[in-house]
Design a protein around this motif. Structure first.
Motif, PDB file in Angstrom:
ATOM      1  N   THR A  57       0.905  -1.134   0.021  1.00 19.80           N
ATOM      2  CA  THR A  57      -0.151   0.069  -0.147  1.00 19.80           C
ATOM      3  C   THR A  57       0.874   1.220  -0.112  1.00 19.80           C
ATOM      4  N   PRO A  58       1.046   1.753  -1.296  1.00 21.70           N
ATOM      5  CA  PRO A  58       1.873   3.009  -1.199  1.00 21.70           C
ATOM      6  C   PRO A  58       1.421   4.262  -0.053  1.00 21.70           C
ATOM      7  N   HIS A  59       2.148   5.030   0.566  1.00 20.75           N
ATOM      8  CA  HIS A  59       1.848   6.082   1.261  1.00 20.75           C
ATOM      9  C   HIS A  59       1.830   5.431   2.925  1.00 20.75           C
ATOM     10  N   LYS A  60       1.331   4.146   3.042  1.00 20.07           N
ATOM     11  CA  LYS A  60       1.615   3.391   4.080  1.00 20.07           C
ATOM     12  C   LYS A  60       2.917   2.793   4.248  1.00 20.07           C
ATOM     13  N   ASP A  61       3.117   1.931   3.345  1.00 22.27           N
ATOM     14  CA  ASP A  61       4.327   1.109   3.523  1.00 22.27           C
ATOM     15  C   ASP A  61       5.493   1.847   2.877  1.00 22.27           C
ATOM     16  N   VAL A  62       6.559   1.297   3.231  1.00 22.90           N
ATOM     17  CA  VAL A  62       7.873   1.949   3.163  1.00 22.90           C
ATOM     18  C   VAL A  62       8.746   1.117   1.773  1.00 22.90           C
ATOM     19  N   ALA A  63       9.304   1.787   0.979  1.00 18.38           N
ATOM     20  CA  ALA A  63      10.168   1.255   0.074  1.00 18.38           C
ATOM     21  C   ALA A  63      11.522   0.888   0.475  1.00 18.38           C
ATOM     22  N   LEU A  64      12.252  -0.294   0.626  1.00 17.53           N
ATOM     23  CA  LEU A  64      13.495  -0.362   1.096  1.00 17.53           C
ATOM     24  C   LEU A  64      14.556  -0.770   0.084  1.00 17.53           C
ATOM     25  N   PRO A  65      15.712  -0.087   0.114  1.00 16.14           N
ATOM     26  CA  PRO A  65      16.711  -0.380  -1.131  1.00 16.14           C
ATOM     27  C   PRO A  65      17.165  -1.922  -1.045  1.00 16.14           C
ATOM     28  N   GLN A  66      17.108  -2.300  -1.987  1.00 21.73           N
ATOM     29  CA  GLN A  66      17.513  -3.735  -2.114  1.00 21.73           C
ATOM     30  C   GLN A  66      19.125  -3.756  -2.232  1.00 21.73           C
ATOM     31  N   VAL A  67      20.013  -4.300  -1.295  1.00 20.09           N
ATOM     32  CA  VAL A  67      21.349  -3.829  -1.323  1.00 20.09           C
ATOM     33  C   VAL A  67      22.154  -5.350  -1.130  1.00 20.09           C
ATOM     34  N   TRP A  68      23.398  -5.397  -1.988  1.00 18.69           N
ATOM     35  CA  TRP A  68      23.978  -6.473  -1.625  1.00 18.69           C
ATOM     36  C   TRP A  68      25.276  -6.130  -0.676  1.00 18.69           C
ATOM     37  N   PRO A  69      25.674  -7.184   0.040  1.00 19.67           N
ATOM     38  CA  PRO A  69      26.796  -6.964   1.001  1.00 19.67           C
ATOM     39  C   PRO A  69      28.209  -6.741   0.380  1.00 19.67           C
TER      40      PRO A  69
END
Length: 418
Positions: free
Chosen positions: A226-238
């Protein structure tokens, strides 16, 4: 300026700033204005005026001053309560599901791969100054279950088993502590960075409707996002940290070892990738690999000016942050992608954002970017790199703090009084 590049800029979805660029900086415009106001003094020998600096896209932020002031307030005021299942104890160690809640003992293991951000967030949170052990002063409550750990746990052999376990956990904390009931879960959040995590909340209505999902699968067409409620998290490799990427002069087109555009990934994962491969796979300006590249993967990002992000099974991939990490300007080809930190960062200032319908014009679009604009994109890319890094101990403005800021913007929720 070529006619194709002019057409692209005027058609661009971000043509507002392009139009400003032309009105202010176009040599033809300046020539037209000055030619109608010639004076006698202009006929005498003149000292050539200094060459103006190249046009700049100013800043990669929508408004740095407003963001930074609010960010400093967050550091002083935001409090997060972590449910005790995330902390090792004699009781937790004896539980068969303890690993689901405890921090990953080796989050930097390359095997965590695409799901590293899920573990890195938990580790950073537990070592941050934002954690409080007083639930009465908490702005948010963190549910520390790990979808990625459950995916490989012998007790969970299906996605439905994961969803059932998560629903049972939420029901348990709502009856045991009552913190959930104060807001119906609206001040609770969980983190996941795997496609299986999309359905983790599917068996608990309030978890899906009210709680905040911090997720890499931030797509508008995901039924549980749900946009505006949920949060986009960057997908990062170590990946190992580097102080600075290769500068633009080492990516100059024409050098034998330099590429204009780079992409490597499984083509069968999406129709968009197959179309890019069909149209541009044999073009000498593109280095596109349907699978593993003929060069080391990192070298493709180091050598290239532009790196393609093309949706696979999901709209998100780690290639976006890989490109930022190595200084390769991302070209994002993914519809319905809720970009990380988009309310803070203006992605058009350090990347090229396209629709999948633009794939047939991909080469024209990229080659029409003026050199000055590319340099601006690169400079802004170097500015935002610090926002796409995880650290065992959180650093200011890193991925953890930028994600925490997204929670800060969602504070002040209405709570049901008991």
């Amino acid at each position: 300026m070529t006619l194709p590049s002019l057409r692209y800029m005027l058609r661009s979805p971000h043509r507002k700033w392009w139009n400003t660029y032309f009105l202010i900086l176009s040599p033809l415009t300046l020539l037209f204005i000055t030619s109608s106001t010639i004076t006698f003094s202009s006929l005498r020998p003149q000292i050539p005026p200094p060459i103006p600096p190249p046009p700049t896209l100013t800043t990669p932020y929508h408004n740095w001053e407003i963001f930074n002031a609010d960010y400093q307030q967050m550091l002083n005021k935001l409090k997060i309560y972590v449910y005790p299942h995330a902390f090792p104890s004699n009781k937790s160690k004896s539980s068969p599901t303890a690993a689901v809640f405890l921090p990953n003992p080796d989050p930097f293991n390359p095997k965590t791969g695409n799901y590293y951000s899920e573990h890195a967030f938990k580790l950073a949170l537990l070592r941050s100054s934002l954690v409080t052990d007083r639930p009465d002063e908490a702005d948010f409550f963190f549910m520390p279950f790990s979808v990625n750990v459950m995916r490989y746990h012998p007790l969970f052999r299906s996605e439905s088993a994961i969803s059932d376990f998560v629903a049972g956990y939420v029901s348990r904390i709502s009856s045991d502590s009552g913190h959930w009931n104060a807001s119906g879960g609206a001040d609770h959040f969980f983190v996941c960075c795997h496609s299986v995590g999309r359905d983790a909340a599917s068996r608990h209505r309030e978890l899906h409707n009210n709680a905040i999902q911090i997720t890499c699968s931030s797509s508008y067409f995901q039924r549980l996002y749900t946009p505006h409620k949920d949060v986009a998290l960057p997908q990062v490799w170590p990946r190992p940290d580097i102080e600075a990427p290769d500068p633009p002069h080492r990516r100059s087109v024409g050098r034998v070892w330099t590429e204009l555009v780079f992409f490597a990934g499984r083509a069968q994962n999406s129709a968009a990738r197959q179309e890019v491969l069909r149209l541009w796979g044999n073009d000498s300006a593109f280095r596109i690999f349907a699978g593993h590249a003929s060069m080391p993967y990192e070298e493709g990002f180091r050598r290239s000016r532009y790196c393609l992000h093309i949706k696979g099974y999901e709209v998100n991939t780690a290639r976006v942050v890989d490109a930022i990490h190595y200084g390769c300007v991302p070209v994002l080809i993914s519809n319905y992608y809720d970009l990380p930190f988009a309310n803070i960062l203006d992605w058009t200032k350090f990347s090229i954002v396209l629709n999948q319908h633009d794939i047939p014009q991909l080469k024209n679009i990229i080659t029409s970017v003026p050199e000055e604009t590319y340099l601006d994109l690169y400079r802004n890319l170097c500015v935002v790199r610090k926002h796409f890094r995880w650290s065992p101990v959180p650093r200011s403005y890193d991925t953890f703090h930028m994600t925490a800021y997204q929670l800060w913007l969602r504070r002040g929720l209405h709570r049901v009084t008991s």
